[in-house]
Scaffold this active site. Structure first.
Site, PDB file in Angstrom:
ATOM      1  N   GLY A 221       0.823  -1.215   0.000  1.00  0.00           N
ATOM      2  CA  GLY A 221       0.000   0.000   0.000  1.00  0.00           C
ATOM      3  C   GLY A 221       0.848   1.251   0.000  1.00  0.00           C
ATOM      4  CG  ASN A 222      -0.312   4.690  -1.568  1.00  0.00           C
ATOM      5  OD1 ASN A 222      -1.013   5.531  -1.029  1.00  0.00           O
ATOM      6  ND2 ASN A 222      -0.705   4.007  -2.648  1.00  0.00           N
ATOM      7  CG  HIS A 223       2.781   6.854   3.598  1.00  0.00           C
ATOM      8  ND1 HIS A 223       2.758   6.128   4.754  1.00  0.00           N
ATOM      9  CD2 HIS A 223       4.034   6.736   3.100  1.00  0.00           C
ATOM     10  CE1 HIS A 223       3.954   5.596   4.972  1.00  0.00           C
ATOM     11  NE2 HIS A 223       4.744   5.950   3.962  1.00  0.00           N
ATOM     12  CB  ALA A 288      -2.005   7.290  -4.025  1.00  0.00           C
TER      13      ALA A 288
END
Ligand code: PMT
Length: 410
Positions: A221-223, A288
């Site tokens: 995943g990402n932030h 994102a």
């Protein structure tokens, strides 16, 4: 060490700034919640004026609302404080919110009777009216109330709630006053629908970071928290758009009036956006999505064994969602960069066939992931670029929509 520079917010930060909102409070135990609503309306930037029925003053004192609105509260239609006060309040209103609205108040609104300052203001105003009913479930479900509510709906009165739950009588059912945050959201949607420049438009927004499964318990995943996308969705809703918000998993409440579609992976986001953009006027891609995903997600949890010291996950490329989507109307992308902002953003603008790209340096203070604010540069397909100051994400949303509106007019 030097003190950090204070953050100066610019742009439209307060959603109800410049709006004169009249809050009508009627006699229900839920009147205490109207004090919180009054406070939230002020925090949202509204100029607030409160009118009360005599019955409401038996639950909460006028002084409470006078303090919260910083204005005298009008209860008596024949008050000498202002000439023609009984109709001047109605004339000043950009919107009238009646919360709580009792069954008795709803009956008077339906018949046009004006026994008190709240019902009189409703009859005398041409501004949009929102009511938030609160009463016992048997009163709400009574055929007389059902008929009165239908009369008001047919007349264009907006209704929020009531919510279901435990009632003052101890019973459970529909009749609870909606939460103040819901009422403020419904008011913002109503003002947008009646006077917004996106009324009749369909705006699709994506938000959040996708999750690409490694196995049933782990993901890549990402932030991204979704705050940027949710703020754009709120701004579009406030301007009257029908909004579809396609979001990866986030911990945010759905803005009132926004249609939310939950997805997990980039492939799911592509499918949801393809369905949502068939007749949209604009797509704003602030999500994102992961560029890569594990080649194959394991069907069972990958076990740690004593002889295993490392692990390799083979990754394959995800579809580029916005580049894959054929149309969608005005096409807006984001560029999340850590270096060479302008060069990388311009390259993405062309490669993804966008009308606008909103570039943010995700390493800058107050910008990017998980912040209330953002500092962006907007690049246009026509070649121009505009560097905006640090502002709230809601204000960034409005700045983007200002430019989308211009392109839609062109
Ligand atoms: O959610 P927050 O915590 O508020 O953070 C906001 C944000 C930093 C996520 C947001 O402001 C932002 O920059 N969003 C874009 C993130 C991103 O994926 O940027 P990118 O430069 O990698 O991608 C460029 C564009 O292509 C983006 O519009 C992206 O949505 C899109 N894309 C990317 C990958 C992919 N597989 N498909 C896409 O459509």
């Amino acid at each position: 060490m030097a003190e950090p520079e204070p953050i100066v917010l610019q742009g439209r930060t307060l959603p109800l700034e410049g709006r004169h909102v009249v809050l009508g409070v009627t006699g229900s135990i839920a009147a205490y919640k109207a004090a919180d609503l009054a406070s939230k309306l002020r925090q949202a930037g509204a100029e607030l004026e409160v009118v009360m029925t005599p019955a409401a003053t038996r639950f909460v004192t006028p002084l409470t609302f006078q303090s919260l609105s910083a204005r005298p509260v009008v209860i008596d239609m024949f008050s000498a404080a202002e000439a023609e006060a009984h109709v001047e309040v109605a004339r000043r209103a950009d919107a009238l919110v009646i919360a709580p609205a009792t069954a008795d108040c709803i009956a008077h609104l339906a018949s046009g009777a004006t026994p008190n300052m709240v019902t009189l203001t409703a009859l005398a105003t041409t501004a949009p009216v929102l009511i938030a009913p609160a009463m016992d479930n048997q009163m709400w479900e009574h055929p007389a109330t059902r008929a009165n509510v239908e009369i008001l709906r047919a007349r264009g009165v907006a209704i929020v709630g009531p919510a279901s739950g435990r009632l003052a009588s101890g019973r459970t059912g529909p009749g609870r006053l909606s939460e103040p945050v819901e009422i403020v959201g419904a008011l913002r949607a109503l003002l947008g629908a009646t006077s917004g420049d996106f009324a009749g438009r369909h705006v699709v927004v994506s938000a959040g970071g996708t999750r690409e499964a490694i196995d049933p318990v782990r993901y890549v995943g990402n932030h991204s928290t979704g705050m940027m996308g949710f703020a754009i969705a709120e701004a579009a809703r406030d301007r009257g758009a029908r909004v579809t918000l396609v979001t990866a998993p986030v911990a945010l409440d759905t803005p009132v009036g926004v249609e939310r579609v939950d997805v997990t992976s980039a492939e799911q986001m592509l499918a949801a956006l393809a369905a949502a953009t068939t007749e949209s006027d604009a797509i704003i891609m602030s999500a994102a999505p992961a560029d890569f995903r594990p080649a194959a997600a394991a069907t069972q949890k990958i076990k740690k064994t004593d002889d295993r010291v490392d692990m390799t996950v083979e990754m394959v490329k995800n579809p580029d969602i916005i580049a894959t989507l054929a149309g969608g109307g005005v096409r807006v992308g984001f560029a999340a960069e850590t270096e060479n902002l302008a060069d990388f953003a311009r390259a993405k603008l062309t490669a993804k066939r966008l009308d606008l790209i909103v570039a943010n340096d995700v390493t800058a203070a107050g910008s990017g992931f998980g912040t209330e604010t953002n500092e962006v540069v907007i690049f246009h397909a026509s070649g121009e670029s505009e560097a905006l100051p640090l502002m709230s994400k809601l204000a960034v949303g409005h700045a983007i929509l200002d430019r989308v509106a211009k392109l839609l007019r062109a």
